[in-house]
Write a protein that holds these residues in place. Sequence first.
Motif, PDB file in Angstrom:
ATOM      1  N   MET A  48       0.690  -1.211  -0.052  1.00  0.00           N
ATOM      2  CA  MET A  48       0.054  -0.033   0.002  1.00  0.00           C
ATOM      3  C   MET A  48       0.891   1.285  -0.073  1.00  0.00           C
ATOM      4  O   MET A  48       2.063   1.245   0.608  1.00  0.00           O
ATOM      5  N   GLN A  49       0.273   2.301  -0.798  1.00  0.00           N
ATOM      6  CA  GLN A  49       1.456   3.636  -0.724  1.00  0.00           C
ATOM      7  C   GLN A  49       0.384   4.632  -0.256  1.00  0.00           C
ATOM      8  O   GLN A  49      -0.859   4.893  -0.728  1.00  0.00           O
ATOM      9  N   LEU A  50       0.980   5.360   0.391  1.00  0.00           N
ATOM     10  CA  LEU A  50       0.096   6.675   0.922  1.00  0.00           C
ATOM     11  C   LEU A  50       0.445   7.928  -0.133  1.00  0.00           C
ATOM     12  O   LEU A  50       1.379   8.133  -0.676  1.00  0.00           O
ATOM     13  N   PHE A  51      -0.824   8.434  -0.505  1.00  0.00           N
ATOM     14  CA  PHE A  51      -0.792   9.429  -1.464  1.00  0.00           C
ATOM     15  C   PHE A  51      -1.289  10.844  -1.115  1.00  0.00           C
ATOM     16  O   PHE A  51      -0.766  11.700  -1.025  1.00  0.00           O
ATOM     17  N   HIS A  52      -2.377  10.874  -0.335  1.00  0.00           N
ATOM     18  CA  HIS A  52      -2.844  12.075   0.264  1.00  0.00           C
ATOM     19  C   HIS A  52      -3.559  11.775   1.468  1.00  0.00           C
ATOM     20  O   HIS A  52      -4.521  10.932   1.547  1.00  0.00           O
ATOM     21  N   TYR A  53      -3.412  12.882   2.235  1.00  0.00           N
ATOM     22  CA  TYR A  53      -4.427  12.911   3.633  1.00  0.00           C
ATOM     23  C   TYR A  53      -4.586  14.140   4.239  1.00  0.00           C
ATOM     24  O   TYR A  53      -3.488  15.114   3.923  1.00  0.00           O
ATOM     25  N   HIS A  54      -5.564  14.415   5.085  1.00  0.00           N
ATOM     26  CA  HIS A  54      -5.980  15.787   5.857  1.00  0.00           C
ATOM     27  C   HIS A  54      -5.696  15.539   7.141  1.00  0.00           C
ATOM     28  O   HIS A  54      -6.046  14.188   7.591  1.00  0.00           O
ATOM     29  N   TYR A  55      -5.459  16.476   7.747  1.00  0.00           N
ATOM     30  CA  TYR A  55      -5.791  16.582   9.173  1.00  0.00           C
ATOM     31  C   TYR A  55      -5.674  17.977   9.811  1.00  0.00           C
ATOM     32  O   TYR A  55      -5.328  18.953   9.197  1.00  0.00           O
ATOM     33  N   TRP A  56      -6.229  18.019  10.874  1.00  0.00           N
ATOM     34  CA  TRP A  56      -6.532  19.493  11.559  1.00  0.00           C
ATOM     35  C   TRP A  56      -5.511  19.535  12.775  1.00  0.00           C
ATOM     36  O   TRP A  56      -5.455  18.566  13.514  1.00  0.00           O
ATOM     37  N   THR A  57      -5.057  20.839  12.915  1.00  0.00           N
ATOM     38  CA  THR A  57      -3.988  20.994  14.240  1.00  0.00           C
ATOM     39  C   THR A  57      -4.187  22.393  14.718  1.00  0.00           C
ATOM     40  O   THR A  57      -4.451  23.083  13.713  1.00  0.00           O
ATOM     41  N   PRO A  58      -3.882  22.733  15.734  1.00  0.00           N
ATOM     42  CA  PRO A  58      -4.083  24.161  16.423  1.00  0.00           C
ATOM     43  C   PRO A  58      -2.477  24.729  15.953  1.00  0.00           C
ATOM     44  O   PRO A  58      -2.201  25.839  16.184  1.00  0.00           O
ATOM     45  N   PHE A  59      -1.624  23.755  15.709  1.00  0.00           N
ATOM     46  CA  PHE A  59      -0.127  24.259  15.253  1.00  0.00           C
ATOM     47  C   PHE A  59       0.165  24.205  13.821  1.00  0.00           C
ATOM     48  O   PHE A  59       1.201  23.563  13.334  1.00  0.00           O
ATOM     49  N   VAL A  60      -0.332  24.895  13.074  1.00  0.00           N
ATOM     50  CA  VAL A  60      -0.213  25.130  11.675  1.00  0.00           C
ATOM     51  C   VAL A  60       1.033  25.559  11.170  1.00  0.00           C
ATOM     52  O   VAL A  60       1.717  24.882  10.432  1.00  0.00           O
ATOM     53  N   GLU A  61       1.602  26.458  11.777  1.00  0.00           N
ATOM     54  CA  GLU A  61       2.899  27.115  11.477  1.00  0.00           C
ATOM     55  C   GLU A  61       3.914  25.958  11.811  1.00  0.00           C
ATOM     56  O   GLU A  61       4.853  25.786  10.977  1.00  0.00           O
ATOM     57  N   GLU A  62       3.817  25.431  13.141  1.00  0.00           N
ATOM     58  CA  GLU A  62       4.867  24.419  13.323  1.00  0.00           C
ATOM     59  C   GLU A  62       4.789  23.032  12.524  1.00  0.00           C
ATOM     60  O   GLU A  62       5.805  22.370  12.366  1.00  0.00           O
TER      61      GLU A  62
END
Length: 66
Positions: free
Chosen positions: A1-15
């Motif tokens: 299996m190969q990872l192509f695309h994923y999304h996630y949310w974080t309060p630390f966008v810049e970091e």
Amino acid sequence: MQLFHYHYWTPFVEETEQTYRLLGFEGAFHKGCSFHPPLTWDDVREEQPTFRIVEMRKGQMNITFG
């Protein structure tokens, strides 16, 4: 299996963006405030964006976070 695309949310966008840059990813676009690469956080810090989506790419891998 190969990872192509994923999304996630974080309060630390810049970091999170800095971490992925250290791993060799490049910024593809920024949504939610009016700047795109090659501009940086320093260019918009005074605008204090409240919502931001960042897409980063490395090879065929695509990561989106906000």
